[in-house]
Design a protein around this motif. Structure first.
Motif, PDB file in Angstrom:
ATOM      1  N   GLU A   1       0.849  -1.182   0.000  1.00 42.22           N
ATOM      2  CA  GLU A   1       0.000   0.000   0.000  1.00 42.22           C
ATOM      3  C   GLU A   1       0.885   1.233   0.000  1.00 42.22           C
ATOM      4  O   GLU A   1       1.877   1.293   0.719  1.00 42.22           O
ATOM      5  CB  GLU A   1      -0.934   0.002   1.213  1.00 42.22           C
TER       6      GLU A   1
ATOM      7  N   THR B   1      -5.158   5.891  -0.692  1.00 46.83           N
ATOM      8  CA  THR B   1      -4.180   4.812  -0.590  1.00 46.83           C
ATOM      9  C   THR B   1      -4.206   4.022  -1.885  1.00 46.83           C
ATOM     10  O   THR B   1      -5.259   3.533  -2.294  1.00 46.83           O
ATOM     11  CB  THR B   1      -4.534   3.872   0.585  1.00 46.83           C
TER      12      THR B   1
ATOM     13  N   VAL C   1      -2.942   0.712  -3.959  1.00 44.85           N
ATOM     14  CA  VAL C   1      -2.492  -0.650  -3.716  1.00 44.85           C
ATOM     15  C   VAL C   1      -1.646  -1.102  -4.901  1.00 44.85           C
ATOM     16  O   VAL C   1      -2.045  -0.945  -6.054  1.00 44.85           O
ATOM     17  CB  VAL C   1      -3.700  -1.597  -3.531  1.00 44.85           C
TER      18      VAL C   1
ATOM     19  N   GLN D   1      -3.950  -3.697  -9.067  1.00 40.53           N
ATOM     20  CA  GLN D   1      -2.938  -4.101  -8.086  1.00 40.53           C
ATOM     21  C   GLN D   1      -1.567  -4.270  -8.732  1.00 40.53           C
ATOM     22  O   GLN D   1      -0.557  -3.852  -8.169  1.00 40.53           O
ATOM     23  CB  GLN D   1      -3.373  -5.392  -7.394  1.00 40.53           C
TER      24      GLN D   1
ATOM     25  N   ASN E   1      -7.599   1.952  -2.745  1.00 42.25           N
ATOM     26  CA  ASN E   1      -8.132   1.133  -1.661  1.00 42.25           C
ATOM     27  C   ASN E   1      -9.500   1.633  -1.202  1.00 42.25           C
ATOM     28  O   ASN E   1     -10.414   0.846  -0.986  1.00 42.25           O
ATOM     29  CB  ASN E   1      -7.136   1.114  -0.497  1.00 42.25           C
TER      30      ASN E   1
ATOM     31  N   GLN F   1     -12.023   1.253  -4.542  1.00 38.55           N
ATOM     32  CA  GLN F   1     -11.940   0.069  -5.402  1.00 38.55           C
ATOM     33  C   GLN F   1     -12.113   0.448  -6.870  1.00 38.55           C
ATOM     34  O   GLN F   1     -12.721  -0.274  -7.665  1.00 38.55           O
ATOM     35  CB  GLN F   1     -12.940  -1.006  -4.976  1.00 38.55           C
TER      36      GLN F   1
END
Length: 172
Positions: free
Chosen positions: A4, A17, A19, A121, A128, A131
């Protein structure tokens, strides 16, 4: 657990954040599985031997994402047959197809990261908190090496279109 990254991205000034890793020019492009439609998945191998301009947007149904995708659709016609422009979002394939039809976008290939967010990802753009995939540009050469990267700092800002297109032109 995936890496992260904090302090690298905002949405209207609020910290997000991300990812996944921060990719850099010279890195091998990570493979991915994205949906071209509800049933068909594609990977990096589907575009083997081509220069890939990967435009990542949170959702086609927002102003900057709409403008970004339209701009790269215009540029795509000038870049030649050895270049593919991919727009990646977590919009459902149905929504992507509807948006492209309404916008008259026919040169950009829209791909959906909705199923498992593996692209987000792998490329370090998964937000985060939402999504969704964060706005970024990747230019990948015919040998799948990243040659240009732009991670935006603020989600509502436009990428540097000219720099991305110039990076592509150097490879063709």
């Amino acid at each position: 657990m995936a890496q992260e990254r904090t302090g690298v991205a905002t949405f209207k000034g609020n910290p997000l954040t991300l990812v996944g890793p921060e990719l850099k020019a010279g890195d091998k492009a990570p493979d991915f599985k994205l949906n071209a439609n509800l049933l068909e998945q594609v990977s990096l191998a589907n575009y083997a031997g081509k220069v890939k301009l990967i435009s990542v947007v949170p959702s086609l149904d927002t102003g900057v994402c709409d403008a970004q995708t339209r701009r790269f659709n215009e540029e795509a016609s000038k870049l030649g047959e050895n270049v593919v422009v991919l727009t990646v979002s977590v919009d459902l394939p149905f929504a992507q197809a509807r948006w492209c039809g309404a916008a008259g976008v026919d040169r950009v290939v829209t791909l959906s990261d909705y199923k498992d967010r593996n692209f987000g990802q792998a490329y370090g753009v998964l937000i985060n908190e939402f999504q969704l995939d964060f706005r970024a540009i990747f230019v990948v050469d015919a040998n799948d090496t990243i040659q240009y990267v732009e991670y935006l700092k603020e989600m509502t800002e436009h990428p540097n279109y000219e720099a991305a297109v110039e990076a592509v032109k150097k490879l063709v």
